[in-house]
Design a protein around this motif. Sequence first.
Motif, mmCIF file in Angstrom:
data_model
loop_
_atom_site.group_PDB
_atom_site.id
_atom_site.type_symbol
_atom_site.label_atom_id
_atom_site.label_comp_id
_atom_site.label_asym_id
_atom_site.label_seq_id
_atom_site.Cartn_x
_atom_site.Cartn_y
_atom_site.Cartn_z
ATOM 1 N N PHE A 226 0.845 -1.196 0.000
ATOM 2 C CA PHE A 226 0.000 0.000 0.000
ATOM 3 C C PHE A 226 0.880 1.247 0.000
ATOM 4 N N GLN A 227 0.269 2.348 -0.418
ATOM 5 C CA GLN A 227 0.968 3.635 -0.432
ATOM 6 C C GLN A 227 0.576 4.498 0.761
ATOM 7 N N GLU A 228 -0.657 4.330 1.225
ATOM 8 C CA GLU A 228 -1.153 5.085 2.388
ATOM 9 C C GLU A 228 -1.765 4.094 3.369
ATOM 10 N N LYS A 229 -1.304 4.148 4.630
ATOM 11 C CA LYS A 229 -1.774 3.190 5.620
ATOM 12 C C LYS A 229 -3.145 3.601 6.150
ATOM 13 N N ILE A 230 -4.100 2.675 6.019
ATOM 14 C CA ILE A 230 -5.454 2.877 6.544
ATOM 15 C C ILE A 230 -5.564 2.165 7.883
ATOM 16 N N ASP A 231 -6.193 2.797 8.843
ATOM 17 C CA ASP A 231 -6.372 2.196 10.165
ATOM 18 C C ASP A 231 -6.952 0.793 10.036
ATOM 19 N N ASP A 232 -6.338 -0.177 10.751
ATOM 20 C CA ASP A 232 -6.779 -1.563 10.593
ATOM 21 C C ASP A 232 -8.227 -1.777 11.036
ATOM 22 N N GLY A 233 -8.718 -0.940 11.962
ATOM 23 C CA GLY A 233 -10.125 -1.033 12.352
ATOM 24 C C GLY A 233 -11.052 -0.697 11.190
ATOM 25 N N ARG A 234 -10.704 0.333 10.423
ATOM 26 C CA ARG A 234 -11.496 0.698 9.247
ATOM 27 C C ARG A 234 -11.418 -0.388 8.182
ATOM 28 N N VAL A 235 -10.245 -1.036 8.043
ATOM 29 C CA VAL A 235 -10.092 -2.123 7.062
ATOM 30 C C VAL A 235 -11.002 -3.293 7.417
ATOM 31 N N ARG A 236 -11.013 -3.678 8.699
ATOM 32 C CA ARG A 236 -11.843 -4.806 9.112
ATOM 33 C C ARG A 236 -13.322 -4.466 8.961
ATOM 34 N N SER A 237 -13.681 -3.213 9.291
ATOM 35 C CA SER A 237 -15.084 -2.795 9.157
ATOM 36 C C SER A 237 -15.531 -2.830 7.699
ATOM 37 N N ALA A 238 -14.644 -2.411 6.787
ATOM 38 C CA ALA A 238 -15.001 -2.406 5.364
ATOM 39 C C ALA A 238 -15.139 -3.819 4.820
ATOM 40 N N LEU A 239 -14.313 -4.722 5.287
ATOM 41 C CA LEU A 239 -14.351 -6.096 4.769
ATOM 42 C C LEU A 239 -15.501 -6.902 5.360
ATOM 43 N N ALA A 243 -13.339 -11.224 5.366
ATOM 44 C CA ALA A 243 -12.025 -11.619 5.872
ATOM 45 C C ALA A 243 -12.115 -12.086 7.317
ATOM 46 N N GLU A 244 -11.454 -13.182 7.612
ATOM 47 C CA GLU A 244 -11.383 -13.685 8.984
ATOM 48 C C GLU A 244 -10.298 -12.940 9.775
ATOM 49 N N VAL A 245 -9.182 -12.626 9.108
ATOM 50 C CA VAL A 245 -8.074 -11.915 9.746
ATOM 51 C C VAL A 245 -7.588 -10.835 8.792
ATOM 52 N N ALA A 246 -7.397 -9.619 9.297
ATOM 53 C CA ALA A 246 -6.801 -8.530 8.519
ATOM 54 C C ALA A 246 -5.840 -7.793 9.438
ATOM 55 N N GLN A 247 -4.538 -7.862 9.137
ATOM 56 C CA GLN A 247 -3.563 -7.253 10.032
ATOM 57 C C GLN A 247 -2.355 -6.748 9.251
ATOM 58 N N TYR A 248 -1.789 -5.639 9.762
ATOM 59 C CA TYR A 248 -0.543 -5.125 9.204
ATOM 60 C C TYR A 248 0.620 -5.859 9.874
ATOM 61 N N GLN A 249 1.666 -6.081 9.109
ATOM 62 C CA GLN A 249 2.850 -6.697 9.679
ATOM 63 C C GLN A 249 4.075 -6.274 8.874
ATOM 64 N N ARG A 250 5.219 -6.364 9.549
ATOM 65 C CA ARG A 250 6.462 -5.991 8.895
ATOM 66 C C ARG A 250 6.803 -7.037 7.851
ATOM 67 N N SER A 251 7.189 -6.595 6.672
ATOM 68 C CA SER A 251 7.557 -7.522 5.610
ATOM 69 C C SER A 251 8.776 -8.322 6.034
#
Length: 462
Positions: A226-239, A243-251
Amino acid sequence: FPSHDTATASSTEKASTTSALMTTTKAFMVKKSARQSISSHVKILILLGLLAQFGFTLTLPGLAGLILTIGIGVDANVLVFERIREEMNRHRSGIETVSSGFQHAFSSILDANVTTVIAAAILFWQGSGPVQGFATVLCLGIFSSLFAALVVSRTGAEWLADKGGKAKLHMFRLFEEAKFNFLGWRKPAYALSILLLGAGIAATAMRGVNALGVDFTGGDLVTLSFQEKIDDGRVRSALGNLAEVAQYQRSPVGQDEILSLRTAFGNGEPAVAKLQQDFPSAGFTQIQLDKVAPIVGEELKKNALIALILGVVGIFLYVAWRFEPAFAIGAIVALIHDVFISLGVFVLLGRELSLPMVGAILAVAGYSINDTIVIFDRIRETFRGGLHGNKAEAMNLAINQTLSRTLMTSATTFLAVLVLFLFGGRVINDFALILLIGIAVGTYSSIFIASPIALLAGGKRK
């Protein structure tokens, strides 16, 4: 070498003799390094030739097997050179020293490599796809390593001994007459192992099914940049339920963050489309998509468990046959110890267990048993030598005698896998990480766990 009457020689003669001895020693070390390098190159050429002859494709897990083979293959050369160093004071000629060193090292090399082949063969039998590729390269690599060490290295060593005589055989000693009481530290070692096992079990219980990748649970696993980080709470709410799991993590490679989604089977692509529609400014881009049907995941899980159990049984039977049941118990306890601690630390670091991890775990088991067998072989030799004293003293002596070899082999193997971890890419980063953990834990258990357990299992037997 200085003669016995050098005490009466002039200081100029002493300086000349010392200078010549240092020059000879340096020359031998350079030649020994060159011989090891030639042996390694021959081993790789043979391995690649076999892969080409049989029409095998070298995949990334296969490349992991190749790098691991390079690391483990050093072990045979280290064993031989360590034994040659020990034989220097027992023989008059360089040829006799080299021949005796190879003869005494052969038993350890054979036992250590056979146990690794057992693990790799079962992995090939029960594995599939990438795992079979890893097992194939590992098996062929072991055979090519044996040839390179027992034929190429021996030819070079005998040529050097024949050319220069015993005066050319000088070797640096990592530990000079080490006398550590390793068995005296077994209780603190037990406590440390229990602490690591407990932490791993707690981490696994807390994460539950999330500790298993889609290879075992079934479903879709999507990795997004991604180019702009979206709050993970908003990501889970949109999905929502997509999605069962949606999380940011270090590559695993590089410094960038990624977004990881786990969905039911077939929902991965709709989930990506939903995010791209709802957050166009984020620039979500799909990097990787893994899809595994639930029934396939259950089958893979069953096969992985069978492979681990059969590997343990096969190694136990071989060690019991070659040594005795008490040693087999010590080896298997250390092996299980290494497997569970490696898995526990891996889960504790937030990683997921996938199908290639089965290959890594069996590689850890093979490395662990390889290291343990070398120490056990020296303990058996010490027992047969009629050492006066109790079994604990004989075991401590054997561990100290092999300490230099243990640390050198572990260091070279660790460095080979560390390169794989740092530069191997996203696909085999987890694979390399569990190998790094396993090498460190395996070295520790070979010294502090396997021998004390064998001593305990042997009871009061002579």
